[in-house]
Design an enzyme around this catalytic site. Sequence first.
Site, PDB file in Angstrom:
ATOM      1  N   ASP A 214     105.105  92.466 -16.471  1.00  0.00           N
ATOM      2  CA  ASP A 214     104.109  91.555 -16.074  1.00  0.00           C
ATOM      3  C   ASP A 214     103.328  90.992 -17.247  1.00  0.00           C
ATOM      4  OD1 ASP A 214     101.537  93.652 -14.710  1.00  0.00           O
ATOM      5  OD2 ASP A 214     102.780  94.205 -16.296  1.00  0.00           O
TER       6      ASP A 214
ATOM      7  N   HIS B  85      98.515  89.478 -18.054  1.00  0.00           N
ATOM      8  CA  HIS B  85      98.562  90.487 -19.113  1.00  0.00           C
ATOM      9  C   HIS B  85      99.155  89.786 -20.314  1.00  0.00           C
ATOM     10  CE1 HIS B  85      98.273  93.894 -16.279  1.00  0.00           C
ATOM     11  NE2 HIS B  85      98.987  93.129 -15.492  1.00  0.00           N
TER      12      HIS B  85
END
Length: 318
Positions: free
Chosen positions: A169, A192
Amino acid sequence: MQRLITFALIFAFVSPCLCVDYNVIDFGAKGDGKTDDSQAFLRAWQSTCGAKEMATLVIPPNYQFLLTPLILKGPCQASNIHIQIKGKIVAPAKNKWISYYFSWILITNVNGLTVDGSEGSIHGLGDTWWSCKSCQRPSVITFNACNDLSVSYLNIVDSPRSHINVNGDDCIAISGNSSYVNVTGIACGPGHGISFTGTTNGARIKSFPNGPGYARAITFEQITLRKAGNPIIIDQFYYAPLTWGRVEVSGITFRDFSGTCAYDKAITLNCGAQGCFNITLDQINIVSSEGGKAVYCSGKNVHGIATSTNPTCSCLSS
Ligand SMILES: *[C@@H]1O[C@H](CO)[C@@H](O)[C@H](O)[C@H]1NC(C)=O
Ligand SMILES: *[C@@H]1O[C@H](CO)[C@@H](O)[C@H](O)[C@H]1NC(C)=O
Ligand SMILES: *[C@@H]1O[C@H](CO)[C@@H](O)[C@H](O)[C@H]1NC(C)=O
């Protein structure tokens, strides 16, 4: 005859290779956004992959191609393959997926591949996935075992999970067994991540305390941050509070960073007892996103130098 020879010579000169374009429309793709065009893409891929020298898979503009999970497999006979994404590629909505795939599009064992997405876009329909916290979500595109790979100007929208995997992610995650990786011109967030608007992390190196191997000769340069959680971070204690980090971290440079961070700690250099070495911070200027608030640098067992770095990092020793 003379004319023919001249023509042949000119032709040979302007066309030094056998370069062939394979347009997915010619292989039956509808591009209406409703018909599943995967089989047509596969047929076009077979021809591209099987071409003699250089070949281009053309995904033309002004169409919308619906693709179910797709694997473009090598090895290929063509020594150089281009994929030109000029149209729009869309994934099925979550409720149309029949089974789970790690990646929506997987490109595997293709050498000498160049992917240019400058005029097109790839839509993962991530909004149909995100609310399902217990779902295993697919990435948009994964490159597996592709040597001599170049990927540029990909415009990926709403990925269910990570956008691009080259191994595993995050905006960009460079996982184990990667070397000579050059990632340039990235803007991403929130998420992220690596230019980072509202991301959890900026430039991060993390290792599990018991992980083997090393992270060496890594440069993060010209990075702009907006409200990043951890703009610069080395963390050898990812997921575990042990004191010993086994992955050797050395020769890491952070240069020319500017921007703002969301919390007080702008720089974290958290190394295990054996230390991180040859860490360079240069031309760093990170301030709080809340005007005037002080930010700081913290770290342990870290060796190297900091020049023109704000906030100052007194934790770095030579
Ligand atoms: C790296 O490669 C080795 C040998 O092929 C393999 O055993 C290991 O699992 C790989 N590590 C990662 C993180 O992919
Ligand atoms: C990385 O790629 C960019 C863009 O192609 C290039 O300007 C830069 O010199 C490369 N960096 C390295 C270390 O190869
Ligand atoms: C420090 O790291 C850089 C790469 O980031 C490398 O070029 C240099 O040789 C290293 N210096 C030492 C003394 O290991």
